[in-house]
Design a protein around this motif. Structure first.
Motif, PDB file in Angstrom:
ATOM      1  N   GLU A 193       1.256 -28.542  64.243  1.00  0.00           N
ATOM      2  CA  GLU A 193       1.997 -27.277  64.247  1.00  0.00           C
ATOM      3  C   GLU A 193       2.832 -27.172  65.515  1.00  0.00           C
ATOM      4  OE1 GLU A 193      -0.760 -24.077  63.851  1.00  0.00           O
ATOM      5  OE2 GLU A 193       0.731 -22.498  64.129  1.00  0.00           O
ATOM      6  N   LYS A 195       5.594 -24.919  68.064  1.00  0.00           N
ATOM      7  CA  LYS A 195       5.850 -23.536  68.488  1.00  0.00           C
ATOM      8  C   LYS A 195       6.747 -23.588  69.717  1.00  0.00           C
ATOM      9  CE  LYS A 195       3.341 -19.425  70.030  1.00  0.00           C
ATOM     10  NZ  LYS A 195       2.112 -18.635  69.930  1.00  0.00           N
ATOM     11  N   HIS A 231       6.936 -19.329  64.287  1.00  0.00           N
ATOM     12  CA  HIS A 231       7.148 -20.241  65.417  1.00  0.00           C
ATOM     13  C   HIS A 231       8.556 -20.817  65.479  1.00  0.00           C
ATOM     14  CE1 HIS A 231       2.567 -21.125  66.016  1.00  0.00           C
ATOM     15  NE2 HIS A 231       2.849 -19.839  65.949  1.00  0.00           N
ATOM     16  N   ASP A 263       6.290 -14.285  67.990  1.00  0.00           N
ATOM     17  CA  ASP A 263       5.236 -14.782  67.090  1.00  0.00           C
ATOM     18  C   ASP A 263       4.368 -13.576  66.718  1.00  0.00           C
ATOM     19  OD1 ASP A 263       3.547 -16.413  65.679  1.00  0.00           O
ATOM     20  OD2 ASP A 263       2.476 -17.153  67.438  1.00  0.00           O
ATOM     21  N   ASP A 293      -1.799 -17.245  58.451  1.00  0.00           N
ATOM     22  CA  ASP A 293      -2.216 -17.190  59.859  1.00  0.00           C
ATOM     23  C   ASP A 293      -1.641 -15.907  60.433  1.00  0.00           C
ATOM     24  OD1 ASP A 293      -3.037 -17.626  62.440  1.00  0.00           O
ATOM     25  OD2 ASP A 293      -1.540 -19.151  62.899  1.00  0.00           O
TER      26      ASP A 293
HETATM   27  C1  RM4 Z   1      -1.010 -19.865  67.589  1.00  0.00           C
HETATM   28  C2  RM4 Z   1      -0.844 -20.666  66.310  1.00  0.00           C
HETATM   29  C3  RM4 Z   1      -2.129 -21.237  65.811  1.00  0.00           C
HETATM   30  C4  RM4 Z   1      -3.277 -20.300  65.930  1.00  0.00           C
HETATM   31  C5  RM4 Z   1      -3.323 -19.687  67.313  1.00  0.00           C
HETATM   32  C6  RM4 Z   1      -4.489 -18.743  67.488  1.00  0.00           C
HETATM   33  O1  RM4 Z   1       0.126 -19.099  67.865  1.00  0.00           O
HETATM   34  O2  RM4 Z   1      -0.216 -19.890  65.336  1.00  0.00           O
HETATM   35  O3  RM4 Z   1      -1.991 -21.637  64.489  1.00  0.00           O
HETATM   36  O4  RM4 Z   1      -4.444 -21.037  65.695  1.00  0.00           O
HETATM   37  O5  RM4 Z   1      -2.115 -19.021  67.557  1.00  0.00           O
END
Ligand code: RM4
Ligand code: MN
Ligand code: MN
Length: 397
Positions: A193, A195, A231, A263, A293
């Motif tokens: 992932e 971000k 993200h 976010d 999420d």
């Molecule tokens: C992050 C991201 C992850 C999450 C954490 C708590 O921004 O989105 O996926 O596991 O936050």
């Protein structure tokens, strides 16, 4: 004539295969996150809610309630060590008994003070070893739980130019993840992932789809990119990123939520339902792992999760109605607005009667949010679990 009959009749007149659309919608699988059921907050405060789940077993109970209401949420993503238990077999059996399975396993490499300068990118090899050991432990946890994915998000990055060497960090990231990938059983995927910022403010090691994709390409074909809708920098064309990753066979899945500024982790489809629809149009019938999420801080968790799944069902249903033949014809003819109108036509269709019918056929609620609101779920949860504010939320666990 019912709303459904009216809608189905109109769709059939337009040449839509309504039965096929209903079958596809009925097969939709959304993973809800265990961490979306416990207390959460902003960076200013954690808001405790009466009746919230005290253990991962109770978080699964809440997920099961969402699945009963919507019919599309049979899997639950877990986060470790937040969801750690002594006996994983007992956890798996509890999920089974609720008609649920375990979705992606999410390791946690962002709360331990050792990771102040990074986890898999840390300048100190001992800290990187610790991070890799946790990731490999999560691989074993997933194996025992029957999960088929590791979903990785790293807080790794730097806050100031010159704080660390950007290329050295990337080399450490790849070397660490290669060790994890080697330990991955055939049935598991590694999802990366990205971000752009937060908590790192200057340079996040996996800052965008390109950073994630190129690392995946270095690892192997079971390493894929996970797109979290929150993200991206403002204005990013997320559906185009989705098209590119899908075309490269590297689209591993989504973290669904919605954003207005940063976010924000709001309910998916609440601020930008058009974008969500376009993403489903891009996906067609080949859906990757779809996980929610979100952080429901002031709204009731089960209700918020239920609405999220309903919003996903409606966006997907609309995308299934797109007249692909007319769309291709308009594009081939260079009809600039013709293709756009095909999309608008599907998007403007009120698909609620169709979704209600598909849910009812699966034993779920015709109107899940109304069913939740008129039921006594919250009262029963408070009676069983109490409203002890001492129970730690997802920050504190
Ligand atoms: C992050 C991201 C992850 C999450 C954490 C708590 O921004 O989105 O996926 O596991 O936050
Ligand atoms: Mn995420
Ligand atoms: Mn996020």
């Amino acid at each position: 004539m019912t709303d459904y009959d009216h809608l189905a009749g109109r769709l059939r007149d337009r040449g839509v295969d309504v039965d096929a659309a209903e079958r596809a919608l009925g097969a939709l699988v959304v993973e809800t996150p265990s961490w979306g059921y416990g207390d959460s907050g902003t960076r200013f405060a954690v808001f405790t809610q009466p009746g919230r789940p005290r253990t991962v077993f109770e978080r699964l109970d809440d997920a099961a309630a969402v699945h009963r209401l919507t019919g599309s949420a049979p899997a639950v993503a877990l986060h470790f060590p937040w969801d750690r238990v002594d006996d994983l077999g007992e956890l798996r059996a509890h999920a089974d008994s609720l008609g649920l399975r375990i979705g992606a396993v999410n390791p946690n490499l962002f709360q331990d003070p050792d990771y102040r300068l990074g986890s898999v990118t840390h300048p100190d090899a001992a800290v990187r070893d610790k991070a890799v050991a946790h990731l490999l432990q999560c691989v074993e946890v997933a194996r025992e739980l029957g999960s088929t994915a590791q979903s990785l998000w790293f807080a790794d990055g730097t806050n100031y130019a010159g704080q660390d060497d950007l290329r050295a960090r990337r080399a450490r990231l790849i070397a660490s993840l290669q060790r994890v990938y080697e330990g991955l059983p055939a049935e598991q995927e590694l999802l990366l992932e990205y971000k752009p910022y937060e908590p790192a403010i200057y340079a996040t090691d996996l800052c965008d789809w390109g950073a994630a994709l190129t690392v995946c390409q270095r690892l192997g074909e079971r390493a894929k990119v996970l797109v979290d809708l929150g993200h991206h920098l403002p204005g990013a064309n997320v559906e185009q990123i989705v098209a590119l990753l899908a075309d490269e066979r590297r689209l591993g899945g989504f973290h669904f939520n919605n954003r207005k500024y940063g976010d924000d982790d709001l309910i998916v489809g609440s601020t930008n339902p058009w974008e969500l629809f376009l993403i489903f149009v891009e996906l067609g019938s080949e859906l990757p792992r779809l996980t929610i999420d979100q952080s429901h801080n002031i709204e009731r968790k089960v209700e918020a999760m239920t609405l999220s799944v309903v919003n996903l069902q409606e966006a997907y249903a609309k995308a299934l109605l797109v007249d692909r033949v007319a769309l291709a014809a308009a594009q081939a003819a260079g009809d600039v607005l013709g293709g756009h109108e095909v999309l608008l036509d599907a998007y403007r269709t009120d698909v609620r009667p169709l979704c209600a019918k598909v849910r009812a056929e699966r034993g779920a609620a015709e109107d899940p949010v109304a069913a939740f609101r008129s039921g006594d779920w919250q009262e029963r949860a408070i009676a069983q679990r109490g409203d002890d504010v001492a129970v730690a939320g997802w920050w504190g666990r």
